[in-house]
Motif scaffolding. Sequence first.
Motif, PDB file in Angstrom:
ATOM      1  N   ASN A 197      -8.385  34.595  14.266  1.00 25.72           N
ATOM      2  CA  ASN A 197     -10.112  33.373  13.566  1.00 25.72           C
ATOM      3  C   ASN A 197     -10.816  33.223  14.785  1.00 25.72           C
ATOM      4  OD1 ASN A 197      -8.432  33.258  11.334  1.00 25.72           O
ATOM      5  ND2 ASN A 197      -7.833  31.362  11.409  1.00 25.72           N
ATOM      6  N   THR A 198     -10.671  32.768  16.224  1.00 25.79           N
ATOM      7  CA  THR A 198     -11.122  32.374  17.090  1.00 25.79           C
ATOM      8  C   THR A 198     -12.065  33.538  16.797  1.00 25.79           C
ATOM      9  OG1 THR A 198     -10.012  30.691  17.565  1.00 25.79           O
ATOM     10  CG2 THR A 198     -11.730  31.586  19.315  1.00 25.79           C
ATOM     11  N   VAL A 199     -11.897  34.810  16.666  1.00 23.76           N
ATOM     12  CA  VAL A 199     -13.130  36.345  17.297  1.00 23.76           C
ATOM     13  C   VAL A 199     -14.159  35.930  16.104  1.00 23.76           C
ATOM     14  CG1 VAL A 199     -12.562  38.619  17.603  1.00 23.76           C
ATOM     15  CG2 VAL A 199     -11.514  36.901  19.002  1.00 23.76           C
ATOM     16  N   GLY A 200     -12.575  35.984  14.739  1.00 23.42           N
ATOM     17  CA  GLY A 200     -13.687  36.006  13.234  1.00 23.42           C
ATOM     18  C   GLY A 200     -14.735  35.523  13.258  1.00 23.42           C
ATOM     19  N   VAL A 201     -14.498  34.063  13.883  1.00 25.39           N
ATOM     20  CA  VAL A 201     -15.808  32.870  14.400  1.00 25.39           C
ATOM     21  C   VAL A 201     -16.690  33.284  14.681  1.00 25.39           C
ATOM     22  CG1 VAL A 201     -16.413  30.903  14.173  1.00 25.39           C
ATOM     23  CG2 VAL A 201     -14.446  31.063  12.734  1.00 25.39           C
ATOM     24  N   THR A 235       1.250  32.351  15.195  1.00 25.88           N
ATOM     25  CA  THR A 235       0.656  31.821  15.453  1.00 25.88           C
ATOM     26  C   THR A 235      -0.575  31.473  16.267  1.00 25.88           C
ATOM     27  OG1 THR A 235       1.837  29.875  13.975  1.00 25.88           O
ATOM     28  CG2 THR A 235      -0.409  28.376  14.673  1.00 25.88           C
ATOM     29  N   ALA A 236      -0.408  31.775  17.491  1.00 26.55           N
ATOM     30  CA  ALA A 236      -1.082  31.812  18.375  1.00 26.55           C
ATOM     31  C   ALA A 236      -2.516  33.140  17.987  1.00 26.55           C
ATOM     32  CB  ALA A 236      -0.898  32.056  19.479  1.00 26.55           C
ATOM     33  N   VAL A 237      -1.719  34.225  17.396  1.00 29.97           N
ATOM     34  CA  VAL A 237      -2.152  35.209  16.897  1.00 29.97           C
ATOM     35  C   VAL A 237      -3.293  35.205  15.976  1.00 29.97           C
ATOM     36  CG1 VAL A 237      -2.273  37.754  16.448  1.00 29.97           C
ATOM     37  CG2 VAL A 237      -0.921  37.213  17.954  1.00 29.97           C
TER      38      VAL A 237
END
Length: 127
Positions: free
Chosen positions: A22-26, A15-17
């Motif tokens: 997702n955060t990096v993608g956004v 989940t953390a990965v």
Amino acid sequence: MVRSLGSTLRRLRDTAVRFTQNTVGVAKTAYVVLRPDRAGSERAQRGAESLIAACRAFQARHGRFPEVLTELVPDFLPKLPRAKYDGPEFGFTYDSSHGRHVLGWTELIPFGRPFYVLEEDRWGYLD
């Protein structure tokens, strides 16, 4: 008990990965969409100025502004200039309805549209 703790830890790690990815993608998407493109902005401004000059030359010759930008080619411009972004939604727009001739383009997606009203010789900005 040890088995369920290991399974829980793997799920938490996964989940953390995924959250990090997702955060990096956004963040990457936001950078690509919102990054300043100075060269593109300057190209669009120069293109708008050449279109305005060509419209004025067209008016001097024909006594009216063109109804569509393609009327400027090839007598006043060799080809139509590119705006900051390409495509029918984001390239230069030209509205000749309502008794006004308005040139515009998209500066920032999805908003931020500079425009120039030929009859009024003025710049404006739609947000």
